[in-house]
Design a protein around this motif. Structure first.
Motif, PDB file in Angstrom:
ATOM      1  N   MET A  25       0.831  -1.194   0.000  1.00  0.00           N
ATOM      2  CA  MET A  25       0.000   0.000   0.000  1.00  0.00           C
ATOM      3  C   MET A  25       0.878   1.261   0.000  1.00  0.00           C
ATOM      4  N   GLU A  26       1.975   1.248   0.756  1.00  0.00           N
ATOM      5  CA  GLU A  26       2.884   2.392   0.793  1.00  0.00           C
ATOM      6  C   GLU A  26       3.536   2.611  -0.582  1.00  0.00           C
ATOM      7  N   GLU A  27       3.928   1.527  -1.244  1.00  0.00           N
ATOM      8  CA  GLU A  27       4.492   1.636  -2.591  1.00  0.00           C
ATOM      9  C   GLU A  27       3.458   2.184  -3.572  1.00  0.00           C
ATOM     10  N   PHE A  28       2.218   1.739  -3.452  1.00  0.00           N
ATOM     11  CA  PHE A  28       1.150   2.227  -4.325  1.00  0.00           C
ATOM     12  C   PHE A  28       0.934   3.729  -4.130  1.00  0.00           C
ATOM     13  N   ARG A  29       0.923   4.173  -2.851  1.00  0.00           N
ATOM     14  CA  ARG A  29       0.758   5.600  -2.559  1.00  0.00           C
ATOM     15  C   ARG A  29       1.930   6.406  -3.113  1.00  0.00           C
ATOM     16  N   PHE A  30       3.146   5.896  -2.972  1.00  0.00           N
ATOM     17  CA  PHE A  30       4.325   6.595  -3.479  1.00  0.00           C
ATOM     18  C   PHE A  30       4.263   6.711  -4.999  1.00  0.00           C
ATOM     19  N   HIS A  31       3.862   5.630  -5.665  1.00  0.00           N
ATOM     20  CA  HIS A  31       3.737   5.655  -7.133  1.00  0.00           C
ATOM     21  C   HIS A  31       2.662   6.663  -7.559  1.00  0.00           C
ATOM     22  N   ALA A  32       1.528   6.718  -6.843  1.00  0.00           N
ATOM     23  CA  ALA A  32       0.467   7.678  -7.164  1.00  0.00           C
ATOM     24  C   ALA A  32       0.959   9.110  -6.951  1.00  0.00           C
ATOM     25  N   TYR A  33       1.734   9.343  -5.903  1.00  0.00           N
ATOM     26  CA  TYR A  33       2.284  10.675  -5.636  1.00  0.00           C
ATOM     27  C   TYR A  33       3.232  11.108  -6.753  1.00  0.00           C
ATOM     28  N   GLU A  34       4.107  10.195  -7.169  1.00  0.00           N
ATOM     29  CA  GLU A  34       5.043  10.513  -8.261  1.00  0.00           C
ATOM     30  C   GLU A  34       4.300  10.802  -9.556  1.00  0.00           C
ATOM     31  N   THR A  35       3.285  10.021  -9.853  1.00  0.00           N
ATOM     32  CA  THR A  35       2.506  10.219 -11.076  1.00  0.00           C
ATOM     33  C   THR A  35       1.810  11.575 -11.055  1.00  0.00           C
ATOM     34  N   ALA A  36       1.233  11.936  -9.914  1.00  0.00           N
ATOM     35  CA  ALA A  36       0.559  13.234  -9.799  1.00  0.00           C
ATOM     36  C   ALA A  36       1.564  14.376  -9.951  1.00  0.00           C
ATOM     37  N   ALA A  37       2.759  14.224  -9.395  1.00  0.00           N
ATOM     38  CA  ALA A  37       3.780  15.268  -9.503  1.00  0.00           C
ATOM     39  C   ALA A  37       4.216  15.451 -10.962  1.00  0.00           C
ATOM     40  N   VAL A  38       4.385  14.352 -11.685  1.00  0.00           N
ATOM     41  CA  VAL A  38       4.766  14.434 -13.096  1.00  0.00           C
ATOM     42  C   VAL A  38       3.656  15.080 -13.912  1.00  0.00           C
ATOM     43  N   TYR A  39       2.403  14.725 -13.606  1.00  0.00           N
ATOM     44  CA  TYR A  39       1.261  15.318 -14.305  1.00  0.00           C
ATOM     45  C   TYR A  39       1.206  16.824 -14.070  1.00  0.00           C
ATOM     46  N   LYS A  40       1.372  17.257 -12.811  1.00  0.00           N
ATOM     47  CA  LYS A  40       1.347  18.685 -12.503  1.00  0.00           C
ATOM     48  C   LYS A  40       2.469  19.421 -13.210  1.00  0.00           C
ATOM     49  N   GLU A  41       3.637  18.821 -13.263  1.00  0.00           N
ATOM     50  CA  GLU A  41       4.778  19.445 -13.936  1.00  0.00           C
ATOM     51  C   GLU A  41       4.503  19.622 -15.426  1.00  0.00           C
ATOM     52  N   ARG A  42       3.924  18.614 -16.047  1.00  0.00           N
ATOM     53  CA  ARG A  42       3.599  18.708 -17.479  1.00  0.00           C
ATOM     54  C   ARG A  42       2.526  19.762 -17.735  1.00  0.00           C
ATOM     55  N   MET A  43       1.494  19.796 -16.890  1.00  0.00           N
ATOM     56  CA  MET A  43       0.431  20.786 -17.063  1.00  0.00           C
ATOM     57  C   MET A  43       0.963  22.206 -16.869  1.00  0.00           C
ATOM     58  N   LYS A  44       1.872  22.393 -15.932  1.00  0.00           N
ATOM     59  CA  LYS A  44       2.477  23.707 -15.718  1.00  0.00           C
ATOM     60  C   LYS A  44       3.276  24.114 -16.941  1.00  0.00           C
ATOM     61  N   PHE A  45       4.018  23.171 -17.526  1.00  0.00           N
ATOM     62  CA  PHE A  45       4.801  23.469 -18.724  1.00  0.00           C
ATOM     63  C   PHE A  45       3.887  23.888 -19.878  1.00  0.00           C
ATOM     64  N   VAL A  46       2.793  23.143 -20.084  1.00  0.00           N
ATOM     65  CA  VAL A  46       1.856  23.468 -21.165  1.00  0.00           C
ATOM     66  C   VAL A  46       1.214  24.827 -20.924  1.00  0.00           C
ATOM     67  N   HIS A  47       0.821  25.100 -19.687  1.00  0.00           N
ATOM     68  CA  HIS A  47       0.190  26.382 -19.360  1.00  0.00           C
ATOM     69  C   HIS A  47       1.170  27.534 -19.543  1.00  0.00           C
ATOM     70  N   ASP A  48       2.391  27.376 -19.030  1.00  0.00           N
ATOM     71  CA  ASP A  48       3.379  28.452 -19.109  1.00  0.00           C
ATOM     72  C   ASP A  48       3.831  28.709 -20.546  1.00  0.00           C
ATOM     73  N   LYS A  49       3.737  27.690 -21.390  1.00  0.00           N
ATOM     74  CA  LYS A  49       4.131  27.860 -22.793  1.00  0.00           C
ATOM     75  C   LYS A  49       3.172  28.797 -23.526  1.00  0.00           C
ATOM     76  N   LYS A  50       1.911  28.833 -23.080  1.00  0.00           N
ATOM     77  CA  LYS A  50       0.914  29.665 -23.743  1.00  0.00           C
ATOM     78  C   LYS A  50       0.883  31.098 -23.216  1.00  0.00           C
ATOM     79  N   ILE A  51       1.569  31.361 -22.107  1.00  0.00           N
ATOM     80  CA  ILE A  51       1.589  32.711 -21.544  1.00  0.00           C
ATOM     81  C   ILE A  51       2.555  33.565 -22.353  1.00  0.00           C
ATOM     82  N   LEU A  52       2.057  34.695 -22.804  1.00  0.00           N
ATOM     83  CA  LEU A  52       2.887  35.603 -23.576  1.00  0.00           C
ATOM     84  C   LEU A  52       3.515  36.630 -22.650  1.00  0.00           C
ATOM     85  N   LYS A  53       4.810  36.834 -22.788  1.00  0.00           N
ATOM     86  CA  LYS A  53       5.496  37.850 -22.003  1.00  0.00           C
ATOM     87  C   LYS A  53       5.308  39.172 -22.708  1.00  0.00           C
TER      88      LYS A  53
END
Length: 140
Positions: A25-53
């Protein structure tokens, strides 16, 4: 006594099984945490790419977003007010604007303005050329 043998209540095995389940269960939670962190990082990259300076300089023409129009929006009414001239830009994003007649200056948030891409008041003559032997559009 036969009921205990039937349920197989060996405390050593039960403890090992429970520890194994907790570790899984601890390994499953750790894997879910890592997956969520990678997803957030990708979404931030996509969002920041569309922001015009937007870099404004003194003398630029800009349009001002009128946020009060959201409440009483007409069907074809623009939310952007006519061009203003940039007087000063502060380092933290505030922009000082001058009205069209040059009588009034005011400060606004830099996120409420965008560059004006229209003409700067100069008029250009457009020459219309007619083709002599062009294709005919009518059916003859």
């Amino acid at each position: 006594m036969w009921a205990l043998k039937r349920l197989n209540l060996d405390w050593g095995e039960a403890a090992n099984l429970r520890l194994t389940q907790l570790n899984e269960m601890e390994e499953f939670r750790f894997h879910a945490y890592e997956t969520a962190a990678v997803y957030k990082e990708r979404m931030k990259f996509v969002h920041d790419k569309k922001i015009l300076k937007r870099d404004f300089k003194s003398g630029d023409l800009v349009l001002l977003f009128n946020s009060r129009l959201k409440l009483f929006l007409g069907k074809l009414k623009s939310k952007w007010s006519s061009p203003f001239k940039v007087v000063n830009v502060s380092p933290f994003g505030a922009v000082e604007l001058e009205s069209e007649d040059g009588l009034r200056t005011f400060k606004v948030n830099g996120q409420r303005v965008k560059h004006y891409l229209g003409t700067d008041g100069k008029k250009y003559l457009v020459v219309q050329l007619a083709l002599k032997d062009g294709p005919s559009l009518t059916n003859e």
